[in-house]
Design an enzyme around this catalytic site. Structure first.
Site, PDB file in Angstrom:
ATOM      1  N   TYR A 111       0.740  -1.194  -0.423  1.00 45.26           N
ATOM      2  CA  TYR A 111       0.337   0.329   0.038  1.00 45.26           C
ATOM      3  C   TYR A 111       1.083   1.667   0.202  1.00 45.26           C
ATOM      4  O   TYR A 111       2.092   1.352   0.807  1.00 45.26           O
ATOM      5  CB  TYR A 111      -0.874   0.533   1.529  1.00 45.26           C
ATOM      6  CG  TYR A 111      -1.683  -0.435   1.182  1.00 45.26           C
ATOM      7  CD1 TYR A 111      -3.324  -1.033   0.806  1.00 45.26           C
ATOM      8  CD2 TYR A 111      -1.585  -2.486   1.668  1.00 45.26           C
ATOM      9  CE1 TYR A 111      -4.317  -1.945   0.392  1.00 45.26           C
ATOM     10  CE2 TYR A 111      -2.702  -3.022   1.702  1.00 45.26           C
ATOM     11  CZ  TYR A 111      -4.061  -2.854   1.048  1.00 45.26           C
ATOM     12  OH  TYR A 111      -5.099  -3.557   1.030  1.00 45.26           O
ATOM     13  N   SER A 112       0.734   1.940  -0.883  1.00 48.66           N
ATOM     14  CA  SER A 112       1.768   3.224  -0.721  1.00 48.66           C
ATOM     15  C   SER A 112       1.284   4.204   0.501  1.00 48.66           C
ATOM     16  O   SER A 112      -0.396   4.283   0.654  1.00 48.66           O
ATOM     17  CB  SER A 112       0.747   4.581  -2.411  1.00 48.66           C
ATOM     18  OG  SER A 112       1.632   3.729  -3.303  1.00 48.66           O
ATOM     19  N   CYS A 292       0.017   7.335 -10.752  1.00 51.12           N
ATOM     20  CA  CYS A 292      -0.356   6.839  -9.872  1.00 51.12           C
ATOM     21  C   CYS A 292      -2.010   6.306  -9.537  1.00 51.12           C
ATOM     22  O   CYS A 292      -2.343   6.769  -9.355  1.00 51.12           O
ATOM     23  CB  CYS A 292      -0.690   6.545  -8.621  1.00 51.12           C
ATOM     24  SG  CYS A 292       0.213   5.886  -6.784  1.00 51.12           S
ATOM     25  N   GLU A 332       3.593   4.129 -11.283  1.00 54.16           N
ATOM     26  CA  GLU A 332       3.563   3.188  -9.497  1.00 54.16           C
ATOM     27  C   GLU A 332       2.079   2.427 -10.537  1.00 54.16           C
ATOM     28  O   GLU A 332       0.700   3.242  -9.305  1.00 54.16           O
ATOM     29  CB  GLU A 332       3.861   3.277  -8.124  1.00 54.16           C
ATOM     30  CG  GLU A 332       3.342   3.061  -7.319  1.00 54.16           C
ATOM     31  CD  GLU A 332       3.940   3.042  -6.312  1.00 54.16           C
ATOM     32  OE1 GLU A 332       3.496   3.510  -5.670  1.00 54.16           O
ATOM     33  OE2 GLU A 332       5.132   2.771  -5.434  1.00 54.16           O
ATOM     34  N   TYR A 334      -1.303  -0.825 -10.638  1.00 55.27           N
ATOM     35  CA  TYR A 334      -1.418  -2.022  -9.276  1.00 55.27           C
ATOM     36  C   TYR A 334      -2.893  -2.480  -9.741  1.00 55.27           C
ATOM     37  O   TYR A 334      -3.450  -1.620 -10.362  1.00 55.27           O
ATOM     38  CB  TYR A 334      -1.840  -1.759  -7.577  1.00 55.27           C
ATOM     39  CG  TYR A 334      -1.635  -0.650  -7.317  1.00 55.27           C
ATOM     40  CD1 TYR A 334      -4.141  -0.906  -7.318  1.00 55.27           C
ATOM     41  CD2 TYR A 334      -1.374   0.261  -6.957  1.00 55.27           C
ATOM     42  CE1 TYR A 334      -4.287   0.322  -7.084  1.00 55.27           C
ATOM     43  CE2 TYR A 334      -2.941   2.101  -7.285  1.00 55.27           C
ATOM     44  CZ  TYR A 334      -4.125   1.430  -6.343  1.00 55.27           C
ATOM     45  OH  TYR A 334      -4.774   2.938  -6.083  1.00 55.27           O
TER      46      TYR A 334
END
Length: 334
Positions: A111-112, A292, A332, A334
């Site tokens: 988790y960012s 992101c 980044e 996901y």
């Protein structure tokens, strides 16, 4: 703020949206000072086999009743033992047995981090996360399928203050905020919970009083979400607009509420295209650009940037290679 009761997919729920933010009247002092002295970011201080045991400090729902899904702002107390830099991630290992590997613990989930290195209390003891609860619906019954729920996101969103949590990391260098030039330009593109690292950047730039870092450049945030109820940390960002109009820009794409010039949905890449001349000019001048969010955001964004580049008489692949070589391109997903 209390919201009215709403119906969502065969179940009645009462939701509360809580802003994880208290407006400061002046910049906030931070401590301890040694968090600024390291010359390299901390990396993998804690591994999967020996995680750090932190404590849940708070869990707050931060979306309204008409947002698709639930997103929570979660603060974890690490007592100052797992320091990190803005743009890094923690790994979280949810309790229980891995359903795909009987007898083995659950897999780690990255988790960012949505706070600066000083945390939401500005004392270097906590880290914050922006977590969307992952649920899955059976297309035949139209009901939630509990056997396919997101294990880690549900664990975090269901946590209570005092619960223990296994932490690994911190990890990641791609999204670190370059601070060598205090006048640098930063273009930040997020979808949904991809807003997390940028919240940390912006708090460091505009909220915290840091003797060794005085930001006087430009931060330009493009945020794509479904609707107004899905906006994350919106009050915080709008205060920056009022306080630092020469240093902060904030553009929102609401895919379910706004329409583009062609009548289609307003996705974040469409919003970027509206300002493409300014964006490309900033990139030509050395600006950093960050992306992101969900992996699916990038093809549409890449197609848009390629089309804009071609219209300008540029080859996008060549330009992208230059941005990467110059370390201006940060992704980044996901």
């Amino acid at each position: 703020m209390k919201w009215t009761t709403s119906r969502r997919r065969f179940q009645r729920v009462t939701t509360v949206k809580v802003e994880a933010y208290t407006k400061p009247y002046t910049k906030v002092a931070t401590f301890p000072g040694q968090l600024e002295t390291a010359t390299e970011p901390p990396l993998n201080t804690y591994k999967n086999k020996e995680p750090y045991i932190g404590t849940i400090k708070s869990v707050k729902r931060i979306v309204g009743p008409n947002a698709p899904g639930e997103t929570c702002h979660i603060v974890i107390d690490h007592e100052g033992n797992v320091p990190y830099w803005e743009g890094q991630s923690y790994g979280i290992i949810p309790p229980g047995e891995n359903p795909k590997k009987p007898g083995m613990p659950n897999s780690v989930r990255l988790y960012s981090i949505a706070s600066t290195r000083y945390g939401d209390d500005f004392d270097g003891r906590t880290a914050s996360f922006c977590v969307r609860r992952a649920v899955y619906w059976d297309p035949e019954t139209g009901k939630e399928d509990p056997s396919k729920k997101g294990i880690c996101s549900n664990f975090l969103c269901d946590s209570k203050p005092g619960d223990k949590v296994q932490i690994t990391g911190p990890s990641g260098k791609v999204m670190l905020l370059p601070e060598e030039d205090s006048k640098a330009k930063h273009i930040m593109v997020a979808t949904g919970t991809g807003i997390a690292p940028y919240r940390g950047y912006l708090r460091r730039m505009f909220m915290e009083d840091i003797p060794t870092f005085k930001f006087d450049g430009l931060a330009w945030l493009f945020l794509g979400v479904a609707n107004t109820d899905s906006l994350l940390y919106d009050a915080e960002f709008k205060d920056y607009l009022k306080m630092y109009p020469d240093n902060f820009r904030y553009d929102i794409a609401l895919s379910r509420e706004q329409r583009n010039a062609s009548g289609g949905k307003m996705y974040v890449q469409v919003k970027i295209e509206e300002y493409s001349e300014e964006v490309f000019k900033l990139l030509d001048e050395g600006a950093h650009i960050y992306f992101c969010g969900l992996r699916g955001m990038m093809p549409g964004i890449q197609d848009t940037l390629s089309r804009v580049a071609n219209a300008r008489g540029e080859n996008w692949e060549t330009k992208l290679a230059t941005l990467k070589k110059n370390k201006q391109w940060h992704v980044e997903v996901y």
